[in-house]
Design a protein around this motif. Structure first.
Motif, PDB file in Angstrom:
ATOM      1  N   ALA A  54       0.811  -1.217   0.000  1.00 16.37           N
ATOM      2  CA  ALA A  54       0.000   0.000   0.000  1.00 16.37           C
ATOM      3  C   ALA A  54       0.845   1.268   0.000  1.00 16.37           C
ATOM      4  O   ALA A  54       0.298   2.367  -0.101  1.00 16.37           O
ATOM      5  N   GLY A  55       2.153   1.115   0.133  1.00 15.25           N
ATOM      6  CA  GLY A  55       3.037   2.277   0.064  1.00 15.25           C
ATOM      7  C   GLY A  55       3.483   2.835   1.396  1.00 15.25           C
ATOM      8  O   GLY A  55       4.187   3.858   1.428  1.00 15.25           O
ATOM      9  N   SER A  56       3.144   2.196   2.491  1.00 18.38           N
ATOM     10  CA  SER A  56       3.625   2.647   3.800  1.00 18.38           C
ATOM     11  C   SER A  56       5.093   2.293   3.951  1.00 18.38           C
ATOM     12  O   SER A  56       5.518   1.195   3.572  1.00 18.38           O
ATOM     13  N   THR A  57       5.838   3.208   4.518  1.00 22.21           N
ATOM     14  CA  THR A  57       7.287   3.018   4.614  1.00 22.21           C
ATOM     15  C   THR A  57       7.772   2.991   6.051  1.00 22.21           C
ATOM     16  O   THR A  57       7.106   3.518   6.962  1.00 22.21           O
ATOM     17  N   ASN A  58       8.919   2.381   6.231  1.00 19.13           N
ATOM     18  CA  ASN A  58       9.546   2.325   7.540  1.00 19.13           C
ATOM     19  C   ASN A  58      11.057   2.312   7.330  1.00 19.13           C
ATOM     20  O   ASN A  58      11.535   1.764   6.314  1.00 19.13           O
ATOM     21  N   TYR A  59      11.786   2.897   8.290  1.00 22.77           N
ATOM     22  CA  TYR A  59      13.231   3.047   8.147  1.00 22.77           C
ATOM     23  C   TYR A  59      13.950   2.701   9.436  1.00 22.77           C
ATOM     24  O   TYR A  59      13.429   2.922  10.530  1.00 22.77           O
ATOM     25  N   ALA A  60      15.156   2.207   9.277  1.00 19.46           N
ATOM     26  CA  ALA A  60      16.028   2.064  10.430  1.00 19.46           C
ATOM     27  C   ALA A  60      16.405   3.457  10.935  1.00 19.46           C
ATOM     28  O   ALA A  60      16.523   4.408  10.142  1.00 19.46           O
ATOM     29  N   ASP A  61      16.599   3.559  12.231  1.00 17.55           N
ATOM     30  CA  ASP A  61      16.932   4.864  12.808  1.00 17.55           C
ATOM     31  C   ASP A  61      18.199   5.452  12.181  1.00 17.55           C
ATOM     32  O   ASP A  61      18.328   6.660  12.029  1.00 17.55           O
ATOM     33  N   SER A  62      19.118   4.593  11.827  1.00 19.65           N
ATOM     34  CA  SER A  62      20.407   5.049  11.311  1.00 19.65           C
ATOM     35  C   SER A  62      20.314   5.734   9.946  1.00 19.65           C
ATOM     36  O   SER A  62      21.247   6.420   9.534  1.00 19.65           O
ATOM     37  N   VAL A  63      19.190   5.529   9.242  1.00 24.45           N
ATOM     38  CA  VAL A  63      19.069   6.117   7.899  1.00 24.45           C
ATOM     39  C   VAL A  63      17.916   7.084   7.773  1.00 24.45           C
ATOM     40  O   VAL A  63      17.732   7.693   6.703  1.00 24.45           O
ATOM     41  N   LYS A  64      17.143   7.257   8.829  1.00 23.68           N
ATOM     42  CA  LYS A  64      15.989   8.161   8.770  1.00 23.68           C
ATOM     43  C   LYS A  64      16.439   9.562   8.406  1.00 23.68           C
ATOM     44  O   LYS A  64      17.424  10.074   8.948  1.00 23.68           O
ATOM     45  N   GLY A  65      15.699  10.159   7.482  1.00 21.37           N
ATOM     46  CA  GLY A  65      16.036  11.501   7.039  1.00 21.37           C
ATOM     47  C   GLY A  65      17.077  11.553   5.938  1.00 21.37           C
ATOM     48  O   GLY A  65      17.292  12.610   5.342  1.00 21.37           O
TER      49      GLY A  65
END
Length: 114
Positions: A54-65
Motif C-alpha cells: 500500500a506504500g507505507s514506509t519504515n526506516y532504520a533509525d540510522s538512515v531516517k532523514g
C-alpha cells in the motif's frame, strides 16, 4: 516465483548520493512488501527500509532523514534513494520481496569513502 536484480551501487564520497534499484520479474510484484537490507563487513544483516504493497514506509533509525524507499508497480521496481552517505553506510545492499514466500536479490556493493 520472483526474481530480483539490484543495481546502482558503487563508490561515492561521504556526503554524496546513490540511488539503488531493484527490478523484479515474475508474478504479481505489487502484492509484495519490498525491503532493503544491508550487510556491512563483520556485521549482521540489517533491515534498512521497507515499503508495503500500500506504500507505507519504515526506516532504520540510522538512515531516517537520509534514505527514501519508493516503488513503481508499473515498472516492477523498488528504489532506495540514499543521500548524505556516510562511511558507515558501506555494505552490500540486498532487496527482498516479502510475502507468503520471500525472495532475495544478489546484492549490490555500496562503498562510501571518507
Amino acid at each position: 516465483q520472483v526474481q530480483l536484480v539490484e543495481s546502482g551501487g558503487g563508490l561515492v564520497q561521504a556526503g554524496g548520493s546513490l540511488r539503488l534499484s531493484c527490478a523484479a520479474s515474475g508474478s504479481r510484484f505489487s502484492i509484495y512488501a519490498m525491503e532493503w537490507y544491508r550487510r556491512a563487513p563483520g556485521k549482521q544483516r540489517e533491515l534498512v527500509a521497507s515499503i508495503t504493497s500500500a506504500g507505507s514506509t519504515n526506516y532504520a533509525d540510522s538512515v531516517k532523514g537520509r534514505f527514501t524507499i519508493s516503488r513503481d508497480n508499473a515498472k516492477n521496481t523498488v528504489y532506495l534513494q540514499m543521500n548524505n552517505l556516510e562511511p558507515e553506510d558501506t555494505a552490500v545492499y540486498y532487496c527482498r520481496a516479502s510475502g507468503a514466500s520471500n525472495y532475495w536479490g544478489q546484492g549490490t556493493q555500496v562503498t562510501v569513502s571518507s
